[in-house]
Scaffold this motif. Structure first.
Motif, PDB file in Angstrom:
ATOM      1  N   ARG A  23      -8.569 -14.488   8.745  1.00 34.57           N
ATOM      2  CA  ARG A  23      -7.057 -14.027   7.923  1.00 34.57           C
ATOM      3  C   ARG A  23      -6.200 -13.638   8.951  1.00 34.57           C
ATOM      4  O   ARG A  23      -6.304 -13.085   9.984  1.00 34.57           O
TER       5      ARG A  23
ATOM      6  N   PHE B 156      -2.835 -11.192   9.055  1.00 36.69           N
ATOM      7  CA  PHE B 156      -1.961 -10.359   8.534  1.00 36.69           C
ATOM      8  C   PHE B 156      -0.479 -10.172   8.960  1.00 36.69           C
ATOM      9  O   PHE B 156      -0.152 -10.247  10.139  1.00 36.69           O
TER      10      PHE B 156
ATOM     11  N   PHE C 261      -7.071  -7.764  -5.601  1.00 37.78           N
ATOM     12  CA  PHE C 261      -6.752  -6.553  -4.853  1.00 37.78           C
ATOM     13  C   PHE C 261      -6.373  -5.643  -5.750  1.00 37.78           C
ATOM     14  O   PHE C 261      -4.932  -5.476  -5.972  1.00 37.78           O
TER      15      PHE C 261
ATOM     16  N   ILE D  25      -0.867 -11.536   3.383  1.00 34.26           N
ATOM     17  CA  ILE D  25      -2.264 -12.160   4.120  1.00 34.26           C
ATOM     18  C   ILE D  25      -2.231 -13.767   3.870  1.00 34.26           C
ATOM     19  O   ILE D  25      -1.840 -14.225   3.041  1.00 34.26           O
TER      20      ILE D  25
ATOM     21  N   ASP E 187     -12.457  -8.253   7.038  1.00 35.36           N
ATOM     22  CA  ASP E 187     -11.149  -8.636   7.825  1.00 35.36           C
ATOM     23  C   ASP E 187     -10.412  -7.348   7.632  1.00 35.36           C
ATOM     24  O   ASP E 187      -9.563  -6.985   8.402  1.00 35.36           O
ATOM     25  N   PHE E 188     -10.323  -6.684   6.260  1.00 35.38           N
ATOM     26  CA  PHE E 188      -9.314  -5.809   5.912  1.00 35.38           C
ATOM     27  C   PHE E 188      -9.518  -4.444   6.609  1.00 35.38           C
ATOM     28  O   PHE E 188      -8.654  -3.798   7.039  1.00 35.38           O
TER      29      PHE E 188
ATOM     30  N   LEU F 149      -7.162  -0.409   0.932  1.00 38.84           N
ATOM     31  CA  LEU F 149      -7.159  -1.473   1.625  1.00 38.84           C
ATOM     32  C   LEU F 149      -8.292  -1.889   2.490  1.00 38.84           C
ATOM     33  O   LEU F 149      -8.936  -2.950   2.470  1.00 38.84           O
TER      34      LEU F 149
ATOM     35  N   SER G 244      -0.262  -5.332  -6.104  1.00 36.72           N
ATOM     36  CA  SER G 244      -0.650  -6.741  -5.359  1.00 36.72           C
ATOM     37  C   SER G 244      -0.334  -7.886  -6.173  1.00 36.72           C
ATOM     38  O   SER G 244      -0.398  -7.694  -7.489  1.00 36.72           O
TER      39      SER G 244
ATOM     40  N   ALA H 282      -7.061  -2.723   9.059  1.00 39.06           N
ATOM     41  CA  ALA H 282      -6.784  -1.378   9.186  1.00 39.06           C
ATOM     42  C   ALA H 282      -7.012  -0.736  10.169  1.00 39.06           C
ATOM     43  O   ALA H 282      -6.436   0.087  10.593  1.00 39.06           O
TER      44      ALA H 282
ATOM     45  N   THR I 190       0.950  -1.343   0.006  1.00 35.67           N
ATOM     46  CA  THR I 190      -0.020   0.159  -0.001  1.00 35.67           C
ATOM     47  C   THR I 190       0.763   1.161  -0.027  1.00 35.67           C
ATOM     48  O   THR I 190       2.106   1.244   0.427  1.00 35.67           O
TER      49      THR I 190
END
Lengths: 271, 499
Positions: free
Chosen positions: B149, B151, B114, B169, B126-127, B120, B108, B131, B99
């Motif tokens: 997930r 990270f 993505f 991920i 989940d993202f 993001l 990505s 974040a 990012t």
């Protein structure tokens, strides 16, 4: 001992030809060495600019570059020959999208990510910019984001793999890659074809000797007249190399001027 | 029988011990497998974390120039290569997302999923959660879990300025096939181990159970079938089972000895009862018998009477005399006035019997070691020796052998008479010393009864042993009261040994 004193001929190759075709370049070099009775070295770099700068600086003798840098630096370079593709010394730019993409023109790609091949490429940069300017769009704001892949083949990959939604690519390279890597090219689709332009030329450094110039031109021109040369040309999907005049690249020169005018007008507008 | 509430309670040790050992082996194997699987799973996760964090950091270093130069394509080629790295652990963190400083996707490894330029946080819950874990305190998180997930993040920093972030991920779901693979491998190893261990443990468990089962089988025959119990096959080890076996053997011997004693007591009591009956009857018969014989004698002395009466009286007298002889034989009496027995007495008896044996072509082997008279009544000892020798002479086949031995041993007079003739069957041995026990055979049927009575009266010991080819009568008579065997009254019965 005599051969050892003979200086090698250094030839630069840019991405106007798929630069990963090392085997093909090797055969071409052997063939040229036979013709020229001199050692030959092909020089590749990661961008057009490096090759163009090398030939301008006299570090290499000849280079196969794009029409765009040729017209920009034509006073520092000497035009040697242009390749014949489909019988003419012409080629064009393709705008491509992924094969599952429904868009049908360059203007549909507004706000998307776009892949240019090289800032010194006509088909992969100058033409799509010019097309946008002609359609009254600002090529620097039209896409959400754009980037260079530094090679036409990589534009095909960037679009096929979804890094970019659209890309501009040399039509000749696209067709050549289509036969070499049909699976890759099948994942893309041509949505727009440009008018015909002069095919990327072979140029020489401006201080090349008349003897070397003539020998190299004759070698290229003779390719279609011997079996090995024809076999090489078939592999390159070309019909031969012919003498070219500056005028062949006048359209590119026109677009270059239009682009420069657009840039300076925008600079004025900003200030 | 009370109801068996324990499920395996009634099962034989033959199965119970192996089953328990097997259950234990299986339990241990499963426990070890579970421990290995847990450790492997943890290791897999640790490997993933360590590899992913270091990959994220390495990529963050590499990405610095591409982010600064906005070179999406070269960055893309790097992240694609990193995501496809063959050196990664079996489960690796892919995709890779880079990012920019604003949290938008610069590039990505899966651009369709993505896309370049997307935020993001907009890519999914989940993202968004991931974040949200950052920024509040400004600290960088290297590992974060959100939803299913994982990270792994590393900041791209140039000259102290954060210009982007590399995010790897991994899906926790992607770990499951790896876990299942570990479980599968561990299961295979466990099953193979069990295939080796189970037969071995079953075998050893059976070996433990077998002596106990043999012992239990032997014990179940007590007391009804004492003679059927073979103690040779029982385990004679140094452990508790061995102790048990030895105790069992001792108990068995004690039981046999007791049974033998009981049999002898019964035989002795029966003979004593017969003796009392015979003595009582003899006494009761002798009184009127003496009167009747006196009356006949008196009648004759006074003369007169016709011829028929005299003949009748003679007939009566002969009959009554026979009865007196028989009663006298039944009633064996010791006479204290008798003289002591000497070597000549033995010689007399042998002289008497020798023709009987020679008549059958047999021969007599004699071992007489008696030099001086001994304090035992001569008439009765002669009677004993004579009866035994006559029996032996009768028993032998043609050309058979009778062996006699008379010797003084430890203050006893030992008499042994043995022959190689027909042996005495076991059922006859039981009643051998009773009067008329062998009725129907040759002789009066009182010979051994007389021998028994005399030996009893002399407080001696009488045993008989008979098997095919050998019949041995052994008589031991004490030479003084002091050397009399210290036996209880019950034991005064002939010992009978048969094979």
């Amino acid at each position: 001992m005599i051969r050892a004193r003979v200086r090698e001929v250094r030839i630069g190759v840019t991405a106007v030809f798929p630069e990963d075709q090392v085997g093909m370049l090797h055969l071409w070099r052997n063939w040229l060495e036979d013709r020229l009775r001199r050692p030959v070295a092909f020089v590749t770099r990661s961008s057009y600019r490096e090759i163009v700068d090398m030939v301008r600086a006299g570090q290499i003798d000849f280079a196969w570059i794009c029409g765009y840098p040729y017209v920009r630096y034509q006073r520092e370079l000497r035009l040697v020959a242009a390749p014949l593709w489909q019988g003419r010394p012409l080629y064009r730019s393709y705008i491509i999208v992924a094969s599952d993409d429904a868009r049908s023109s360059l203007l549909d790609l507004e706000g998307r990510v776009f892949a240019y091949s090289d800032p010194d490429s006509n088909s992969g940069y100058l033409y799509p910019r010019h097309a946008l300017i002609s359609a009254a769009r600002d090529p620097d704001a039209f896409f959400r984001r754009s980037f260079f892949t530094w090679a036409h083949r990589q534009v095909v990959r960037a679009v096929a793999e979804g890094v970019a939604q659209g890309g501009a690519v040399d039509g000749y390279v696209y067709e050549l890659v289509a036969t070499l890597e049909p699976k890759l090219v099948a994942r893309t689709r041509v949505i727009q074809r440009s008018p015909w332009f002069g095919h990327p030329p072979v140029v020489a450094r401006h201080d090349i000797s008349a003897e070397e110039f003539r020998a190299f031109f004759q070698a290229l021109a003779m390719m279609s007249s011997d079996e090995q040369g024809r076999s090489l040309l078939r592999a390159m999907q070309l019909d031969g190399f012919v003498h070219a005049e500056q005028s062949l690249y006048s359209q590119i020169a026109e677009m270059m001027r239009a682009d420069a005018a657009f840039r300076s007008s925008r600079r004025l507008a900003k200030s | 029988m009370k109801p068996n509430l324990r499920p395996l309670g009634g099962l034989s040790l033959r199965y119970k011990i192996p089953l328990r050992v097997t259950a234990l082996v299986v339990l241990v194997a499963v426990a070890v497998t579970v421990a290995i699987v847990a450790r492997q799973a943890q290791q897999t996760r640790e490997d993933l974390d360590a590899y992913s964090v270091s990959l994220a950091r390495a990529l963050a270093n590499t990405m610095r120039s591409y982010l600064r130069h906005d070179d999406v394509w070269r960055a893309y080629e790097i992240v694609v290569a990193a995501a496809a790295d063959a050196g990664a652990p079996s489960v690796s963190a892919t995709p890779v997302i880079v990012t920019d400083a604003e949290g938008r996707v610069f590039v990505s490894s899966r651009p369709r999923e993505f896309p370049v330029g997307a935020r993001l946080a907009d890519l999914g819950p989940d993202f968004a959660a991931f974040a949200g874990t950052r920024g509040s305190d400004g600290a960088e998180r290297t590992v974060a879990a959100a939803g299913d997930r994982l990270f792994y993040a590393a900041p791209v920093v140039v000259d102290g300025v954060r210009i982007g972030e590399v995010v790897l991920i991994a899906s926790t779901a992607a770990l499951w096939p790896r876990y299942m693979e570990i479980v599968r491998q561990a299961t295979i190893v466990t099953v193979l181990t069990l295939l080796i261990l189970l037969p071995a443990s079953w075998f050893w468990a059976r070996r433990t159970a077998v002596p106990l089962i043999a012992l239990a089988g032997a014990m179940s025959k007590v007391p009804a079938k004492l003679d059927d119990i073979g103690t040779e096959a029982l385990p004679d080890t140094g452990d508790e089972i061995g102790h048990l076996t030895r105790a069992f053997r001792d108990m068995l011997q004690e039981l046999k000895r007791k049974r033998e004693l009981e049999e002898r007591v019964i035989a002795s009591e029966r003979l004593a009862a017969i003796g009392r009956l015979a003595a009582g009857m003899a006494h009761e018969i002798n009184n009127p018998l003496g009167g009747m014989l006196n009356a006949i004698s008196t009648y004759r002395r006074h003369g007169g009477g016709d011829d028929l009466a005299l003949r009748t009286l003679a007939l009566l007298e002969r009959g009554l005399t026979q009865i007196r002889g028989l009663v006298g034989a039944l009633l064996v009496e010791t006479r204290d006035s008798d003289r002591p027995i000497g070597p000549e007495d033995i010689g007399d008896v042998l002289l008497l019997v020798a023709p009987e044996i020679e008549r059958k072509g047999g021969h007599l082997v004699r071992h007489v070691m008696l030099d001086v008279p001994r304090p035992l009544p001569a008439r009765q000892v002669r009677q004993v020796l004579l009866n035994l020798l006559l029996n032996a002479a009768h028993a032998i086949e043609r050309g058979g052998c009778v062996r006699v031995e008379v010797a003084e041993r430890n203050d006893f007079l030992a008499i042994r008479v043995q022959n190689d003739g027909r042996h005495i069957s076991e059922d006859k041995l039981q009643y051998l010393f009773e009067p008329f026990a062998l009725a129907g055979a040759e002789g009066s049927g009182l010979g051994l009864w007389i021998v028994y009575q005399i030996v009893q009266q002399l407080r001696g010991d009488l045993t008989v042993e008979s098997r095919p080819g050998l019949t041995l009568f052994a008589v031991d008579l004490p030479l003084s009261a002091a050397t009399e065997r210290p036996r209880s009254k019950d034991e005064r019965s002939p010992a009978v040994v048969s094979d």
